[in-house]
Design a protein around this motif. Structure first.
Motif, short mmCIF file in Angstrom:
data_model
loop_
_atom_site.label_atom_id
_atom_site.label_comp_id
_atom_site.label_asym_id
_atom_site.label_seq_id
_atom_site.Cartn_x
_atom_site.Cartn_y
_atom_site.Cartn_z
N MET A 110 0.81 -1.22 0.00
CA MET A 110 0.00 0.00 0.00
C MET A 110 0.85 1.26 0.00
O MET A 110 0.51 2.25 -0.65
CB MET A 110 -0.93 0.00 1.23
N GLU A 111 1.95 1.23 0.78
CA GLU A 111 2.76 2.44 0.93
C GLU A 111 4.22 2.05 1.13
O GLU A 111 4.66 1.79 2.26
CB GLU A 111 2.26 3.26 2.12
N PRO A 112 5.01 1.95 0.03
CA PRO A 112 6.41 1.53 0.18
C PRO A 112 7.34 2.62 0.68
O PRO A 112 8.43 2.32 1.13
CB PRO A 112 6.78 1.10 -1.25
N ARG A 113 6.91 3.89 0.62
CA ARG A 113 7.77 5.00 1.05
C ARG A 113 6.98 5.98 1.91
O ARG A 113 6.01 6.59 1.38
CB ARG A 113 8.37 5.73 -0.18
N PRO A 114 7.31 6.13 3.17
CA PRO A 114 8.36 5.38 3.86
C PRO A 114 7.95 3.92 4.09
O PRO A 114 6.77 3.63 4.26
CB PRO A 114 8.52 6.12 5.19
N HIS A 115 8.94 3.06 4.07
CA HIS A 115 8.71 1.64 4.26
C HIS A 115 8.14 1.40 5.65
O HIS A 115 8.48 2.11 6.60
CB HIS A 115 10.03 0.87 4.09
N PRO A 116 7.25 0.38 5.80
CA PRO A 116 6.72 0.08 7.13
C PRO A 116 7.79 -0.10 8.20
O PRO A 116 7.57 0.25 9.37
CB PRO A 116 5.93 -1.21 6.90
N ALA A 117 8.96 -0.63 7.82
CA ALA A 117 10.03 -0.82 8.81
C ALA A 117 10.58 0.50 9.33
O ALA A 117 11.20 0.54 10.39
CB ALA A 117 11.15 -1.66 8.21
N GLU A 118 10.38 1.59 8.57
CA GLU A 118 10.80 2.90 9.04
C GLU A 118 9.77 3.52 9.97
O GLU A 118 10.10 4.36 10.81
CB GLU A 118 11.02 3.83 7.85
N LEU A 119 8.52 3.10 9.84
CA LEU A 119 7.44 3.63 10.66
C LEU A 119 7.21 2.81 11.91
O LEU A 119 6.89 3.36 12.97
CB LEU A 119 6.14 3.67 9.85
N PHE A 120 7.36 1.48 11.77
CA PHE A 120 6.99 0.56 12.83
C PHE A 120 8.19 -0.25 13.31
O PHE A 120 9.04 -0.66 12.51
CB PHE A 120 5.91 -0.41 12.33
N ASP A 121 8.22 -0.49 14.60
CA ASP A 121 9.16 -1.43 15.21
C ASP A 121 8.46 -2.78 15.19
O ASP A 121 7.63 -3.08 16.06
CB ASP A 121 9.48 -0.98 16.63
N VAL A 122 8.76 -3.60 14.17
CA VAL A 122 7.98 -4.80 13.89
C VAL A 122 8.45 -5.97 14.74
O VAL A 122 9.65 -6.27 14.83
CB VAL A 122 8.07 -5.16 12.39
N HIS A 123 7.48 -6.66 15.35
CA HIS A 123 7.74 -7.85 16.17
C HIS A 123 6.91 -9.01 15.64
O HIS A 123 5.77 -8.83 15.20
CB HIS A 123 7.37 -7.59 17.64
#
Length: 254
Positions: A110-123
Motif C-alpha cells: 500500500m505504501e512503500p515510502r516510507p517503508h513500514p520498517a521505518e514507521l513501525f518497530d515490527v515484532h
C-alpha cells in the motif's frame, strides 16, 4: 475516561467490508495510561483518531493480514510519520507493531515510502512479548491465512481476542478465565458437516467462551446485514455470562 482505568473501545465491528456508518475490525485497549490497538481494518482509523485526540496509541497488534483487519494500519503509519516522527529530534521513534509477516507485506504494497520498517518497530506476533503493562501471548487459530488469537494480561486484567477463527480447542486456552473475550461471530449458520472451518457462529463463540470460563463475551466481526440481537441471543444459549455486541464507539469498563 481516565486512561489509568482499564477500558476497551470498539473502533469497528464488521467483517469483510463495513456497513454504512460502521467500520471493520478494530479495538483500542487502554490500561495504566497505555493504549494498544487490536487490529485496524477499513474505516477504523478515523474512529481511533477521534478517541485519541491528545496522542496516538503506544502499540499495535494485528492478528492477520486480511485487509478488513489491517488496511487502516497504513493510515495510522502516515499519521505517525507526519505528526510524531516529523517532530522528534534525532532518530525518529517507531511505533511497536506485533503482526504476521504477511501483514508487513500488505502494508508495504500500500505504501512503500516510507517503508513500514521505518514507521513501525515490527515484532513477530508468534513470540511472547511485553506490551506496556501487558504480557502478550498468542495461539495460532484456524483461518484462511495465518491468524493468531491474542491474550493480553496485566495484574488483575486479562483480555483475549480471537481475530478470525474457526472452532478450535485452543480457544479455551486463549480465553481461560479472561475478564473479556472478543470473539469472531461471522457466520449466521454453520457450514455443511465436514467442510474446513475458518469462521464461527455466535453460538460457537458462546460455547468456547463458556469452555474457557471467561467472565464476559463480546461478539464481533459480523457479516454485513447480520441481525446482531439475534446473534447475542444465540450466544446466550451457550454462555451464561454477559454477552456484549461490538458496536462502533462502544466503551466497556474492564
Amino acid at each position: 475516561m481516565d486512561d489509568a482505568v482499564g477500558r476497551l473501545t470498539v473502533l469497528g465491528s464488521c467483517g469483510a467490508w463495513p456497513e454504512p456508518g460502521r467500520a471493520c475490525a478494530g479495538f483500542l485497549l487502554s490500561h495504566q495510561g497505555f493504549r494498544v490497538v487490536l487490529d485496524l481494518g477499513y474505516g477504523a482509523a478515523s474512529r481511533l483518531f477521534a478517541h485519541c485526540p491528545d496522542r496516538l496509541p503506544d502499540a499495535v497488534v494485528v492478528t492477520h493480514e486480511h485487509p478488513d483487519h489491517c488496511a487502516d494500519v497504513s493510515a495510522l503509519g502516515r499519521a505517525w510519520h507526519y505528526t510524531v516522527q516529523a517532530n522528534a529530534p534525532g532518530d525518529p521513534p517507531r511505533l511497536p507493531l506485533h503482526c504476521t509477516p504477511g501483514t508487513v507485506r500488505r502494508l508495504e504494497a500500500m505504501e512503500p515510502r516510507p517503508h513500514p520498517a521505518e514507521l513501525f518497530d515490527v515484532h513477530d506476533l508468534g513470540e511472547p512479548a511485553d506490551v506496556g503493562p501487558f504480557r502478550l501471548t498468542t495461539h495460532p487459530l484456524p483461518h484462511h491465512v495465518p491468524n493468531f488469537g491474542v491474550r493480553l494480561s496485566a495484574p488483575g486484567l486479562t483480555v483475549a481476542y480471537t481475530g478470525d477463527t474457526g472452532p478450535s480447542p485452543l480457544l479455551a486456552d486463549l480465553a481461560r478465565d479472561a475478564d473479556l473475550v472478543i470473539c469472531d461471530a461471522t457466520l449466521r449458520t454453520p457450514p455443511p458437516e465436514g467442510e474446513p472451518r475458518y469462521l464461527m457462529t455466535a453460538a460457537e463463540a458462546g460455547h468456547w467462551a463458556a469452555r474457557a470460563g471467561a467472565r464476559r463475551l463480546m461478539l464481533t466481526h459480523f457479516w454485513p446485514g447480520t441481525d446482531r440481537a439475534a446473534a447475542a441471543a444465540e450466544a446466550g444459549t451457550e454462555f451464561g455470562g454477559e454477552v456484549l455486541i461490538a458496536e462502533e464507539d462502544l466503551i466497556v469498563a474492564l
